[in-house]
Design a protein around this motif. Structure first.
Motif, PDB file in Angstrom:
ATOM      1  N   VAL A   8      14.203  -5.468 -10.810  1.00 21.64           N
ATOM      2  CA  VAL A   8      13.995  -6.912 -10.720  1.00 21.64           C
ATOM      3  C   VAL A   8      12.609  -7.204 -11.289  1.00 21.64           C
ATOM      4  O   VAL A   8      11.639  -6.522 -10.946  1.00 21.64           O
ATOM      5  CB  VAL A   8      14.056  -7.402  -9.250  1.00 21.64           C
ATOM      6  N   ARG A   9      12.529  -8.186 -12.168  1.00 21.30           N
ATOM      7  CA  ARG A   9      11.246  -8.651 -12.724  1.00 21.30           C
ATOM      8  C   ARG A   9      11.144 -10.144 -12.497  1.00 21.30           C
ATOM      9  O   ARG A   9      12.124 -10.864 -12.640  1.00 21.30           O
ATOM     10  CB  ARG A   9      11.160  -8.414 -14.217  1.00 21.30           C
ATOM     11  N   CYS A  10       9.937 -10.575 -12.177  1.00 19.14           N
ATOM     12  CA  CYS A  10       9.716 -12.003 -11.949  1.00 19.14           C
ATOM     13  C   CYS A  10       8.339 -12.370 -12.486  1.00 19.14           C
ATOM     14  O   CYS A  10       7.330 -11.797 -12.071  1.00 19.14           O
ATOM     15  CB  CYS A  10       9.805 -12.307 -10.458  1.00 19.14           C
ATOM     16  N   HIS A  31       7.357  -6.579 -10.324  1.00 20.89           N
ATOM     17  CA  HIS A  31       8.445  -5.719 -10.770  1.00 20.89           C
ATOM     18  C   HIS A  31       8.857  -4.793  -9.623  1.00 20.89           C
ATOM     19  O   HIS A  31       8.003  -4.245  -8.931  1.00 20.89           O
ATOM     20  CB  HIS A  31       7.974  -4.894 -11.977  1.00 20.89           C
ATOM     21  N   TYR A  32      10.172  -4.643  -9.447  1.00 24.78           N
ATOM     22  CA  TYR A  32      10.736  -3.728  -8.454  1.00 24.78           C
ATOM     23  C   TYR A  32      11.765  -2.874  -9.170  1.00 24.78           C
ATOM     24  O   TYR A  32      12.566  -3.383  -9.960  1.00 24.78           O
ATOM     25  CB  TYR A  32      11.398  -4.506  -7.314  1.00 24.78           C
ATOM     26  N   ASP A  33      11.757  -1.570  -8.903  1.00 24.96           N
ATOM     27  CA  ASP A  33      12.671  -0.669  -9.590  1.00 24.96           C
ATOM     28  C   ASP A  33      13.231   0.366  -8.614  1.00 24.96           C
ATOM     29  O   ASP A  33      12.505   0.859  -7.745  1.00 24.96           O
ATOM     30  CB  ASP A  33      11.920   0.038 -10.723  1.00 24.96           C
ATOM     31  N   LEU A  34      14.491   0.704  -8.805  1.00 30.48           N
ATOM     32  CA  LEU A  34      15.144   1.694  -7.939  1.00 30.48           C
ATOM     33  C   LEU A  34      14.474   3.065  -7.997  1.00 30.48           C
ATOM     34  O   LEU A  34      14.606   3.849  -7.060  1.00 30.48           O
ATOM     35  CB  LEU A  34      16.615   1.869  -8.337  1.00 30.48           C
ATOM     36  N   THR A  35      13.766   3.370  -9.088  1.00 32.70           N
ATOM     37  CA  THR A  35      13.128   4.684  -9.179  1.00 32.70           C
ATOM     38  C   THR A  35      11.977   4.852  -8.196  1.00 32.70           C
ATOM     39  O   THR A  35      11.547   5.963  -7.930  1.00 32.70           O
ATOM     40  CB  THR A  35      12.614   4.974 -10.610  1.00 32.70           C
ATOM     41  N   ALA A 116      18.308  -7.767  -2.350  1.00 29.69           N
ATOM     42  CA  ALA A 116      19.718  -7.721  -2.753  1.00 29.69           C
ATOM     43  C   ALA A 116      20.022  -6.387  -3.434  1.00 29.69           C
ATOM     44  O   ALA A 116      21.126  -5.853  -3.305  1.00 29.69           O
ATOM     45  CB  ALA A 116      20.041  -8.891  -3.688  1.00 29.69           C
ATOM     46  N   LEU A 117      19.024  -5.843  -4.132  1.00 31.83           N
ATOM     47  CA  LEU A 117      19.189  -4.551  -4.805  1.00 31.83           C
ATOM     48  C   LEU A 117      19.113  -3.401  -3.804  1.00 31.83           C
ATOM     49  O   LEU A 117      19.967  -2.511  -3.795  1.00 31.83           O
ATOM     50  CB  LEU A 117      18.110  -4.407  -5.874  1.00 31.83           C
ATOM     51  N   VAL A 118      18.089  -3.420  -2.941  1.00 35.26           N
ATOM     52  CA  VAL A 118      17.908  -2.405  -1.896  1.00 35.26           C
ATOM     53  C   VAL A 118      17.470  -3.122  -0.627  1.00 35.26           C
ATOM     54  O   VAL A 118      16.345  -3.609  -0.543  1.00 35.26           O
ATOM     55  CB  VAL A 118      16.848  -1.352  -2.288  1.00 35.26           C
ATOM     56  N   PRO A 119      18.360  -3.227   0.356  1.00 38.09           N
ATOM     57  CA  PRO A 119      17.992  -3.922   1.597  1.00 38.09           C
ATOM     58  C   PRO A 119      16.829  -3.231   2.315  1.00 38.09           C
ATOM     59  O   PRO A 119      16.655  -2.008   2.197  1.00 38.09           O
ATOM     60  CB  PRO A 119      19.271  -3.833   2.442  1.00 38.09           C
ATOM     61  N   PRO A 120      16.034  -4.012   3.059  1.00 34.93           N
ATOM     62  CA  PRO A 120      14.954  -3.399   3.837  1.00 34.93           C
ATOM     63  C   PRO A 120      15.515  -2.321   4.761  1.00 34.93           C
ATOM     64  O   PRO A 120      16.549  -2.511   5.395  1.00 34.93           O
ATOM     65  CB  PRO A 120      14.384  -4.570   4.649  1.00 34.93           C
ATOM     66  N   GLY A 121      14.849  -1.175   4.791  1.00 30.59           N
ATOM     67  CA  GLY A 121      15.293  -0.064   5.626  1.00 30.59           C
ATOM     68  C   GLY A 121      16.228   0.905   4.928  1.00 30.59           C
ATOM     69  O   GLY A 121      16.506   1.981   5.440  1.00 30.59           O
ATOM     70  N   ALA A 122      16.735   0.521   3.740  1.00 29.17           N
ATOM     71  CA  ALA A 122      17.661   1.395   3.011  1.00 29.17           C
ATOM     72  C   ALA A 122      16.983   2.121   1.854  1.00 29.17           C
ATOM     73  O   ALA A 122      17.641   2.793   1.066  1.00 29.17           O
ATOM     74  CB  ALA A 122      18.837   0.564   2.487  1.00 29.17           C
TER      75      ALA A 122
END
Length: 141
Positions: A8-10, A31-35, A116-122
């Protein structure tokens, strides 16, 4: 076929200065990334120039929207200026300190998309331990 969303980029409205005086508008992105599922990156100067990046915990940004949070190099706190809700991110290094004020609504939308991409705690379900160990050891995964 659509690729699954992995980041996610904003672009955010940011103003940068010293702890005593914040006034200079600077292009910035969150920026947020799954990596790196526990972190967010604040890129100052992006996308117009070579950015200066600061990486810190997504939880810190989330908490700092509501109340002062953090210790050490990055502090985040809510800020109301001229009837505008903002978030103040204080960045400290051996060279000194800078503050970055970003729009709170844009920051909340960025966080909503990251959740939405990675919920808090997951976050732990998305950590690649083999890659992390390889990086610490100085090897490619």
């Amino acid at each position: 076929m659509n690729q699954p969303l992995t980041s996610v980029r904003c672009t955010v409205d940011a103003r940068v200065g010293t702890p005593q005086h914040v006034s200079t508008p600077v292009p910035a992105q969150l920026h947020y990334d799954l990596t790196d599922p526990c972190a967010v990156r604040l890129s100052l100067g992006a996308p117009l120039t070579s950015p200066v990046d600061w990486v810190f915990a997504r939880d810190l940004l989330t908490e700092g929207l509501r109340l002062p949070a953090g210790v050490g190099d990055v502090l985040v706190s809510p800020l109301i200026t001229d009837h505008t809700r903002r978030v103040r991110i204080t960045l400290r290094s051996a060279a000194g300190a800078a503050v970055v004020d970003v729009d709170a609504a844009e920051t909340e939308e960025f966080l909503r998309q990251s959740f939405a991409l990675v919920p808090p705690g997951a976050e732990s379900a998305h950590i690649d331990l083999d890659r992390a160990v390889a990086e610490v050891m100085g090897r490619s995964a």
